[in-house]
Design an enzyme around this catalytic site. Structure first.
Site: not given
Ligand code: GUN
Ligand code: ZN
Length: 382
Positions: A98-99, A101, A152, A199, A226, A276, A314, A316, A319, A345
């Protein structure tokens, strides 16, 4: 190493004719990633409490790291000297960074923000730093991730329409600068893909405007940022619905920061391919576990003599091996293994959910899968 020009591409393997849910393959120089996919978060160049071989064992195919954190500590130069993120942390598969931002807005003490960038103070020691698209592209190159994100501006929730509008305008400005800086850094080398970010908070017209700004820049993938910042889930689903027909269908779509199991299923039902979130590891460390019926906490007395697995369905390591009573005992004793097993898990639960949705899409039964999953799953304590 030589990377072919077709280093990054995305193939659609199947699309659900009812919902538009997609099964795809993201091809990268460090291997293919089948989608839908959940990406474990390794903010500090480690997925908390898990070793890389364990992530491998649980089926993780791509993980995340954070530009903001690693720039501040240990420093991007040290990560670069250690062989980039892959060499430094010894994870051989793809990494997305991730940046910064987003983290700069949520973690640092902001001094000033302008079109030029963000002047902030480190959340560690108060030292001043300037963060902007050029800074972000330079750091993400040093980190050597496979997928980088544009710098961003994420508006908080709730915010005024004016604030959201400002973030959309600046995000477009910064996306253009990110793309230019990225090209300058890499000089035609195709070893890192750069994804754009849309965004616009909870306003559909601002989301469409942001998409219209970003899409012509022709990024190899698009993220929806966002969201999952406190807004009602209905708002998130409404925004995803509005973007479904707008984002280019031949490129991967990444919903940032989303990790609740029900949100993953509803995201996929709206055409999202990648997710993520820190939720599985954060919940794991406080003993909260995902199950097909919702989240439960292992600390509860009702598990004292429960000699069944956390989730009998599960596969994993936790489990397959241990009982609720044992994990509860570990947790109450403050044993490190409790955090590890609960994280293991929860991560496997979300990775497997991605695998199961993919299978359902390929077999033409995603609508039934979605109905059955959501029928059982209640948010619980997550
Ligand atoms: N991670 C969760 N939301 C955002 C977002 O709006 N921008 C960035 N760069 N990472 C995020
Ligand atoms: Zn599990």
């Amino acid at each position: 190493m030589n990377f072919p020009d077709t280093a990054f591409s995305f193939t659609l393997d199947a699309v659900c004719p009812v919902t538009g849910a997609r099964a795809g393959t993201l091809h990268t120089p460090r291997g293919d990633i089948q989608t839908p996919v959940f990406m474990p978060v390794g903010t500090q160049a480690t997925v908390k409490a898990m070793a890389p071989f364990e992530l491998e064992e649980m089926g993780a195919r791509i993980i995340l790291a954070n530009t903001y954190h690693l720039y501040l500590r240990p420093g991007a130069d040290i990560v670069a000297e250690g062989g980039g993120l892959h060499g430094f942390m010894q994870w051989k598969r793809p990494i997305l960074t991730d940046s910064g931002g987003f983290q700069v807005f949520s973690l640092s003490t902001l001094n000033r923000i302008s079109d030029e960038g963000v002047w902030c103070r480190s959340h560690h020691d108060g030292t001043p730093h300037v963060m902007n698209p050029e800074w972000s592209m330079s750091v993400q190159k040093q980190l050597g991730s496979d997928i980088a994100m544009c710098f961003d501006q994420c508006a908080p929730w709730p915010c005024s329409r004016e604030e959201a509008e400002g973030a959309v305008r600046r995000t477009a400005l910064w996306a253009a600068r990110s793309k230019e800086a990225h090209a300058r850094e890499w000089q035609g080398e195709r070893r890192q893909a750069l994804f754009g970010i849309v965004q616009g908070s909870v306003w559909e017209d601002l989301r469409l405007r942001s998409a219209k700004d970003i899409i012509p820049m022709d990024f190899p993938g698009y993220a929806v940022g966002g969201l999952s910042v406190g807004e009602p889930h209905g708002d998130m689903y409404r925004i995803l619905d509005s973007l479904k027909g707008v984002l280019p269908s031949g490129k991967p779509r990444y919903l940032m920061g989303v990790g609740r199991p029900d949100n993953l299923v509803e995201g996929v039902a709206r055409g999202i391919d990648m997710f993520d979130c820190v939720l599985p590891t954060r919940n794991g460390r406080n003993g909260t576990l995902f199950t097909p019926y919702g989240a439960v906490n292992i600390k509860k007395k009702q598990y004292e003599r429960d000699f069944t697995p956390v989730d009998p369905e599960c596969d994993c390591y936790a489990c397959r091996t241990f009982t609720r009573a044992y994990i509860r005992h570990l947790y109450r004793s403050g044993e490190i293994l409790a955090s590890r097993l609960c994280s293991w898990h929860n991560l496997r639960f979300l990775i497997r959910l991605g695998e199961e949705m993919r299978k359902a899409i390929l077999e033409g039964r995603f609508p039934e899968f979605r109905r059955a999953f959501l029928g059982r799953f209640s948010g619980g304590e997550a």
